[in-house]
Design an enzyme around this catalytic site. Structure first.
Site, PDB file in Angstrom:
ATOM      1  N   CYS A 179       0.921  -0.980   0.015  1.00  0.00           N
ATOM      2  CA  CYS A 179       0.236  -0.543  -0.705  1.00  0.00           C
ATOM      3  C   CYS A 179       0.927   1.229   0.033  1.00  0.00           C
ATOM      4  CB  CYS A 179      -1.138   0.044   1.086  1.00  0.00           C
ATOM      5  SG  CYS A 179      -1.423   1.121   1.382  1.00  0.00           S
ATOM      6  N   CYS A 191      -0.351   4.024   2.468  1.00  0.00           N
ATOM      7  CA  CYS A 191      -0.274   3.690   3.624  1.00  0.00           C
ATOM      8  C   CYS A 191      -0.041   1.891   4.085  1.00  0.00           C
ATOM      9  CB  CYS A 191      -1.915   4.779   4.315  1.00  0.00           C
ATOM     10  SG  CYS A 191      -3.217   3.933   4.256  1.00  0.00           S
ATOM     11  N   SER A 192      -1.417   1.592   4.978  1.00  0.00           N
ATOM     12  CA  SER A 192      -0.915   0.338   5.595  1.00  0.00           C
ATOM     13  C   SER A 192      -2.309  -1.171   4.725  1.00  0.00           C
ATOM     14  CB  SER A 192      -0.534   0.598   6.752  1.00  0.00           C
ATOM     15  OG  SER A 192      -1.552   0.825   7.488  1.00  0.00           O
ATOM     16  N   CYS A 193      -3.050  -0.268   3.868  1.00  0.00           N
ATOM     17  CA  CYS A 193      -4.596  -1.110   3.327  1.00  0.00           C
ATOM     18  C   CYS A 193      -3.854  -2.707   2.976  1.00  0.00           C
ATOM     19  CB  CYS A 193      -4.778  -0.422   2.357  1.00  0.00           C
ATOM     20  SG  CYS A 193      -5.196   1.492   2.697  1.00  0.00           S
TER      21      CYS A 193
HETATM   22 FE    FE Z   1      -4.116   1.911   2.530  1.00  0.00          FE
END
Ligand code: FE
Length: 203
Positions: A106, A109-111
């Site tokens: 991602c 971010c951190s999906c």
């Molecule tokens: Fe994300």
């Protein structure tokens, strides 16, 4: 709403502090039972962890109809095994082949697909991983100890809140005698992100 607003990295430090402050206030006031919080975290770290994804992969390895369904409609096929919930509402499964290796990131971010992989590892959320996955995936994989043949192309998938990816690794050679449960034990978290390969069974 921006697709990544749920987890803006520029606020993670502050968010972490706020969460800790809130937790201590709620516990002090007797509004939250710390053991309930622990149970919630345990759910995502262990029960709803990469073992779920491993079962999805193992089923696809032994069941051609499930394999086809998984590639056609990953969300429904995964839900049929009971793995549903937040951060996994829209899934796509990308299958590794001898010619193409898939890698999930991602970039903003951190999906991450929680119902099948649990909580993301720290490195998945790091800026170096997010940028190098795009700029130099082959070099990045080398740092994970994964040296791919030059003939294998690398395809990078950028997760969002709308769509999460799961890599379907290739079934290791020499596993014809293994049942589904034994196969699932070979499937690592990293092999479903694309930063690793499944374990090879002991001879
Ligand atoms: Fe994300």
């Amino acid at each position: 709403m921006h697709p990544h607003d749920h987890d803006d990295p520029s606020h993670l430090g502050e968010m972490d502090l706020r969460v800790r402050a809130l937790e201590s206030v709620l516990v002090d006031k007797g509004l939250v039972d710390p053991s309930a919080l622990d149970a919630l975290i345990d759910t995502y770290q262990h029960r709803v962890g990469p073992r779920n994804g491993a079962r999805v992969v193992a089923r696809a390895w032994v069941d051609p109809a499930f394999h086809a369904w998984l590639l056609a409609d990953a969300t429904a096929a995964i839900a049929s095994l009971g793995y549903t919930g937040r951060q996994g509402e829209h899934m796509r499964v990308v299958p590794n082949t001898a010619h193409t290796h898939h890698l999930v990131v991602c970039t903003l971010c951190s999906c991450y697909p929680w119902p099948v992989l649990g909580l993301p590892p720290t490195w998945y959320k790091s800026a170096p991983y997010r940028s190098r996955a795009v700029k130099d995936p082959r070099g990045l994989l080398r740092e994970f100890g994964l040296e791919l043949p030059a003939s294998t192309g690398i395809r990078v998938w950028d997760s969002t809140a709308e769509l999460r990816y799961l890599v379907l690794p290739e079934r290791p050679a020499g596993t014809d005698h293994l049942d589904e449960e034994a196969l699932a034990s070979l499937v690592t978290r990293d092999s479903m992100i694309g930063t690793g390969l499944p374990r090879v069974p002991a001879p």
